[in-house]
Motif scaffolding. Structure first.
Motif, PDB file in Angstrom:
ATOM      1  N   THR A  16      -8.241   5.915   6.838  1.00 55.05           N
ATOM      2  CA  THR A  16      -9.654   5.767   7.141  1.00 55.05           C
ATOM      3  C   THR A  16      -9.760   4.845   8.339  1.00 55.05           C
ATOM      4  N   MET A  17     -10.221   5.398   9.445  1.00 59.17           N
ATOM      5  CA  MET A  17     -10.376   4.634  10.674  1.00 59.17           C
ATOM      6  C   MET A  17     -11.460   3.578  10.450  1.00 59.17           C
ATOM      7  N   SER A  57       0.840  -1.200   0.000  1.00 56.73           N
ATOM      8  CA  SER A  57       0.000   0.000   0.000  1.00 56.73           C
ATOM      9  C   SER A  57       0.872   1.246   0.000  1.00 56.73           C
ATOM     10  N   ILE A  79      -6.895   2.448   8.077  1.00 57.47           N
ATOM     11  CA  ILE A  79      -6.397   1.732   6.905  1.00 57.47           C
ATOM     12  C   ILE A  79      -6.276   2.707   5.742  1.00 57.47           C
ATOM     13  N   ARG A  80      -5.534   2.277   4.752  1.00 55.25           N
ATOM     14  CA  ARG A  80      -5.290   3.157   3.608  1.00 55.25           C
ATOM     15  C   ARG A  80      -6.401   2.977   2.563  1.00 55.25           C
ATOM     16  N   THR A  81      -7.039   4.073   2.211  1.00 50.45           N
ATOM     17  CA  THR A  81      -8.088   4.034   1.192  1.00 50.45           C
ATOM     18  C   THR A  81      -7.844   5.174   0.210  1.00 50.45           C
ATOM     19  N   PHE A  82      -8.776   5.347  -0.707  1.00 47.63           N
ATOM     20  CA  PHE A  82      -8.664   6.417  -1.711  1.00 47.63           C
ATOM     21  C   PHE A  82      -8.948   7.791  -1.119  1.00 47.63           C
ATOM     22  N   GLU A  83      -9.594   7.851   0.036  1.00 47.05           N
ATOM     23  CA  GLU A  83      -9.978   9.156   0.594  1.00 47.05           C
ATOM     24  C   GLU A  83      -8.734   9.926   1.043  1.00 47.05           C
ATOM     25  N   THR A  84      -8.628  11.187   0.638  1.00 47.06           N
ATOM     26  CA  THR A  84      -7.432  11.954   0.979  1.00 47.06           C
ATOM     27  C   THR A  84      -7.704  13.022   2.041  1.00 47.06           C
ATOM     28  N   HIS A  85      -8.955  13.211   2.402  1.00 56.38           N
ATOM     29  CA  HIS A  85      -9.241  14.222   3.422  1.00 56.38           C
ATOM     30  C   HIS A  85      -8.646  13.815   4.765  1.00 56.38           C
ATOM     31  N   THR A  86      -8.709  12.521   5.050  1.00 60.96           N
ATOM     32  CA  THR A  86      -8.095  11.988   6.267  1.00 60.96           C
ATOM     33  C   THR A  86      -6.811  11.251   5.888  1.00 60.96           C
ATOM     34  N   ARG A  87      -5.859  11.195   6.834  1.00 60.29           N
ATOM     35  CA  ARG A  87      -4.589  10.525   6.509  1.00 60.29           C
ATOM     36  C   ARG A  87      -4.828   9.032   6.275  1.00 60.29           C
ATOM     37  N   THR A 102     -13.119  -0.616   0.098  1.00 60.36           N
ATOM     38  CA  THR A 102     -11.701  -0.744   0.417  1.00 60.36           C
ATOM     39  C   THR A 102     -11.273  -2.180   0.148  1.00 60.36           C
ATOM     40  N   PHE A 103     -10.037  -2.488   0.496  1.00 57.34           N
ATOM     41  CA  PHE A 103      -9.512  -3.843   0.286  1.00 57.34           C
ATOM     42  C   PHE A 103     -10.078  -4.848   1.287  1.00 57.34           C
ATOM     43  N   LEU A 149     -10.642  15.697  14.271  1.00 57.77           N
ATOM     44  CA  LEU A 149     -11.406  14.453  14.128  1.00 57.77           C
ATOM     45  C   LEU A 149     -11.129  13.472  15.261  1.00 57.77           C
ATOM     46  N   ARG A 195     -10.046   3.168  -8.891  1.00 56.89           N
ATOM     47  CA  ARG A 195      -9.642   4.095  -7.832  1.00 56.89           C
ATOM     48  C   ARG A 195      -8.863   3.347  -6.763  1.00 56.89           C
ATOM     49  N   THR A 196      -7.668   3.838  -6.479  1.00 59.49           N
ATOM     50  CA  THR A 196      -6.847   3.234  -5.427  1.00 59.49           C
ATOM     51  C   THR A 196      -6.288   4.367  -4.557  1.00 59.49           C
ATOM     52  N   PHE A 197      -5.419   3.998  -3.624  1.00 64.96           N
ATOM     53  CA  PHE A 197      -4.820   4.990  -2.729  1.00 64.96           C
ATOM     54  C   PHE A 197      -3.745   5.831  -3.433  1.00 64.96           C
ATOM     55  N   SER A 210     -15.313   8.689  10.135  1.00 67.55           N
ATOM     56  CA  SER A 210     -14.678  10.017  10.179  1.00 67.55           C
ATOM     57  C   SER A 210     -15.327  10.996   9.199  1.00 67.55           C
ATOM     58  N   GLY A 212      -5.424  11.617  11.491  1.00 69.19           N
ATOM     59  CA  GLY A 212      -4.398  12.554  11.067  1.00 69.19           C
ATOM     60  C   GLY A 212      -4.828  14.007  11.166  1.00 69.19           C
ATOM     61  N   LYS A 213      -6.017  14.241  11.642  1.00 68.73           N
ATOM     62  CA  LYS A 213      -6.491  15.624  11.812  1.00 68.73           C
ATOM     63  C   LYS A 213      -6.973  15.776  13.252  1.00 68.73           C
ATOM     64  N   PRO A 261     -17.874  13.650  11.255  1.00 71.86           N
ATOM     65  CA  PRO A 261     -17.384  14.962  11.724  1.00 71.86           C
ATOM     66  C   PRO A 261     -16.721  15.788  10.616  1.00 71.86           C
ATOM     67  N   ASP A 313     -17.113   4.742   6.812  1.00 73.24           N
ATOM     68  CA  ASP A 313     -16.153   5.816   7.094  1.00 73.24           C
ATOM     69  C   ASP A 313     -16.745   6.764   8.138  1.00 73.24           C
ATOM     70  N   MET A 373      -1.320  -0.885   7.581  1.00 75.52           N
ATOM     71  CA  MET A 373      -2.088   0.078   6.804  1.00 75.52           C
ATOM     72  C   MET A 373      -2.983  -0.577   5.756  1.00 75.52           C
ATOM     73  N   THR A 433     -14.832  10.548  -2.976  1.00 81.84           N
ATOM     74  CA  THR A 433     -14.186  11.319  -1.934  1.00 81.84           C
ATOM     75  C   THR A 433     -15.222  12.261  -1.322  1.00 81.84           C
TER      76      THR A 433
END
Lengths: 338, 338, 338, 338
Positions: free
Chosen positions: B249-250, A211, B239-247, D241-242, B279, C240-242, D253, B275-276, D256, D251, B210, D213
């Motif tokens: 995705t919990m 990842s 975990i790592r996802t496509f969303e970039t707003h958060t570092r 996600t994976f 949040l 779509r990926t990370f 997060s 990461g914010k 908020p 999600d 991740m 997103t």
């Protein structure tokens, strides 16, 4: 690094922020736009600074504008790195083929495979002596006995060898036997291991983490280069996505992206990248067409099943056929096999 | 493990496959359906067997039906594991709060933070002495000096401490100082490190990688348990996802999922998970509502900026407010703070 | 469909489940293993049945063993589908090249581009008249005026055209003008639109959704085929990926995977798949090497900037160069350009 | 929008770029840093401009600094939007509960469920008359007959209803029956449908797309708001996600995050978000703890199996228990149930 201020941030927030930047040893250049104020941070910034700055009052976003890796970037070194392994050069005009079993299991298995891949045209022999395994109950490799078998196979065939090292403590041992040290995907951010192989006097192949972004991958390469080891190549082996048909999703676009961002050679591993034997050949050819400097391919010996396994398994016969196809595609994009 | 045969596979493929299973030490039970034939594989199967079987001729799919982890499963141990750290019990009725700085930087920073989080109600002090850093040019921690400062903070406040170990060689050193050994996300599949902490005589907290599935996470837990260390807890950290707003995705659903699949306590780390800073509080409360046995929260001392940082940063003041909210949510789901 | 029972499920749970299956019109075949009991569900199962069965007491997992798509599967139709567009055949030995601007903007822009791509060797002209746009404030296309311009470009160049339809109501209108109807990634699961294009008497190209699995993609194809339209081809355009370096991650492995699972032709769109002009050519070549039946490429006219844009932008000149490379790679894998 | 120039870009590239910006109607403010030159683009920029600018010679990166959505942003409207449905207010202090079957199947099923969820404390009845289904062979809903049954259930229970619309043509029909129009995840970027519901005079709930997103989601909201319909709420329902243990990854997060970025109410759907009945309750509570304005929960009637289904299925009994827990958690975070 640019700090984008929140719409309507106060004068106080601005002056506090600038004062804080000064205390941290940076200069801040303010640029007021119609909708937003942006502050350019001048000085030697580093990736984690983003996290610090983002938490400050009045800040909406922090945008890094210099790449955090240096030694691995093409801006730092415009000409291609060429990794030398005996007479072979990786990263030049020629496409190299690394082949062999996933794990070293027995002398017979390894030697048979080594002779077969050599005969088919492979340039380097692969084989795992230390195997990362998801489960503690699976086979974890023969260890030093495996390294000795690899050494024997090298002597018999003349093929240089590549094998994985999993922990800093073993770098010295593995270096004694191998021609190229492999750092696996799961260890791409094992930073102490990166330091150690950076101190080794052997070429290194760094696989991309499952990842890992391309930027993180180049930062891990930076660890190795920063220790003085410049004989480094990268290996794309698939990333983790939502798709379940393939074990990983082979990111073929990473090959030309790395070529643009970095001077390091880039190898492709379609065996791990797809997890399905019938996808190995098409993805191997795709990687070469996209500009890969080499391929790493698992060859399954199973001589007694070879005839039956049919087209979906990479038997000696299928590997031989694939090498011919690789040669044809390499020529079609202006390269040739090593 | 079930082998689903390809539609229209031949008799020869079937008999070859059954013969092969026998050679491998398994029995195969054939069940012919209207559309497909399915073979049940009987014997001690293991995860990697799937890869082997999938390459065989006539095979369409291989479906594992037993979970590959044993010691970490609730089927193996129905009652909850309770991790004991001094007078604290993790994994029981009480919710524990672990707090402190990301990295140990100075004596003043650590002691001030330690006293503040203790006063606010934290149960355990966190602080990194060995820091994994994406870039080789970032701060990598104070090493043993950091451990000594943590020891000092423990003596001053009485709070037990948790700190990360990054490499097998340091397990002995870190164990000498810490109350709980942390294995970080990047090392979740550093299998030799898992072996080593499995041999340590200290409780361990294993963070989720991740891009690790819940199953892979429990298999990594299995490494530690298999070495005899049963004082183990897990930590969801995004975990790592496509969303970039958060570092990251919990993955809050991992909390009740782990509770169902395993007997191990589960902690949540909303600081790394989001990461914010703004949040952290909502996700901390969400984790408790979903059944987390504890929280790990980064507290930012910045005493000179604390007053200015406002609601989006987790200053001492904000942390104190959060602890009160955690207590209220814990009670609403039938638990209480430790 | 196989139902894997929970370890230690009760006799009552088993008999209730079998009774329920009977009521639902299925037969259940019980197979007791050492560790688990598995029930084979016999009858015409469907994908959503999995969700129903998984909630029943005693059930641990439900495993579909038949593929939920029929008409689109290679099991149903072993020979390749060939889509006919005028004299062109898509899905045969030849590789087709579709090229043109992203959106139809002006008569001059479209005609200039149409002539240029025709001269360079393209077989089909693309251009959007109805444009899906993430923001309501962006350009959304010229609508029917755009279709008329496409018609004019076809008359001038003789190139057949492909253009997107976004909503069921427009299928009739778009069909009147276009040679191939495109269903975009965002509409891959717009099921009513799929029904409508399934009723149209024009060939259809169905793009893969940004987060669609290969199975979901084939199920969407099934909607179109089930309405009687068998002139269907698929188009991989990145998932779509990370990874953020590329707009999407082009899933090159989907090309040989589709070829194996389905008889439908598969096109690759490296322009949307990468989002970076300098990655288009390498990924186009990779797609052909992996077995794609065609390519869809955006060509940027900007005649006044063409000379300056350099190698990273797909100007007319770069497109011409790319077509030559496509031809060479096609030949190297035993195919040729249309 | 900021244009970060490539390290070492030429004067000619700079002046061409500035000239081009002028032609496009923008002003460019140049700011030369030690390592990079950055150009601020002044004027009404739009998201797709990034793609255009990135292809220009000398450009390394383009960074948007204004958010592309306006009407949906909290900067535009600081105070919370409150959606009114009869006597209910969504987006205020109270937490609303929407419950009912996934699809309307029969009069008996719907009425029984409606009465049960009303008795348990639900505020709004859900039920699908038009059902998006991955496969063309699955149940696709009763259509207008389903709407009539929903109307009947409303009359019997007094509960307002919410139901999905799948295509622009049906917006008028669905609006005639429903109190709230639902736009499903698969249609989040069905832009013509968004336009249509934007013109409707009924409140709308817009679900997040599976791979959308947060920014794309707010841009889709912008479509509806831009047409004049301000009675809009959002619904988080899990992203792809994976992880395969859950159908989607909820999600939390995003709840908020939306609250911070936007004034629109935010609902959580843990039923679709997890896909496993035993995860619904913990995730529902987590969503409330994180600040959700409401929940949407599928209740499975199956009265004849209710007793057997056990704790993992959301029967009437389990739903009743959950509503009590929701009330307790709501109070613990300073809110209450509607």
């Amino acid at each position: 690094m640019l700090i984008v201020m929140r719409h309507g941030c106060s004068e106080k927030e601005m002056s506090d922020l600038l004062e804080r930047l000064t205390k941290m040893g940076f200069a801040g250049h303010v640029s007021k736009g119609v909708e937003r104020t942006v502050i350019g941070v001048v000085g030697r910034t580093y990736p984690d600074l983003k996290d610090v700055l983002e938490t400050l009052p009045g800040v909406d976003d922090v945008v890094p504008i210099t790449k955090p890796y240096k030694l691995s970037s093409r801006e730092f070194q415009p000409q291609d790195t060429r990794v030398k392994v005996g007479d072979l050069t990786i990263g030049g005009e020629e496409v190299v083929v690394i082949a062999g079993p996933c794990a070293v299991e027995t002398e017979e298995q390894l030697l048979k495979t080594a002779h077969a891949v050599k005969a088919a045209g492979a340039n380097i022999l692969r084989g795992g002596a230390f195997k990362p395994s998801t489960s503690p109950y699976s086979f974890r490799g023969l260890g030093e006995d495996g390294l000795k078998l690899l050494d024997e196979a090298r002597k018999e065939t003349g093929l240089p060898i590549i094998t994985e090292v999993m922990t800093p403590h073993d770098v010295e041992l593995v270096s004694r036997y191998t021609d190229i040290i492999q750092v696996g995907a799961r260890n791409m951010q094992n930073f102490i291991l990166l330091d150690e192989v950076g101190k080794a006097r052997k070429p290194v192949m760094l696989k991309r983490g499952m990842s890992a972004t391309i930027q993180e991958w180049l930062l891990s390469a930076e660890y190795i280069l920063a220790q003085g080891n410049r004989q480094l190549m990268l290996c794309e082996r698939g990333i983790r996505t939502f798709e379940t048909h393939t074990r990983n999703t082979m990111d073929i676009s990473a090959i030309p992206a790395i070529e643009r961002l970095s001077h390091l050679p880039i190898i492709a591993d379609p065996s791990h990248g797809t997890g399905k034997w019938y996808l190995v050949a098409p993805l191997a050819l795709a990687a070469v067409a996209a500009g890969a400097d080499g391929l790493m391919i698992e060859v399954h010996p199973s001589p007694d099943y070879a005839l039956k396994d049919g087209p979906q398994s990479l038997t000696f016969e299928n590997f031989e056929r694939l090498v011919a196809q690789i040669g044809a595609v390499a020529v079609s994009v202006g390269r040739k096999m090593a």
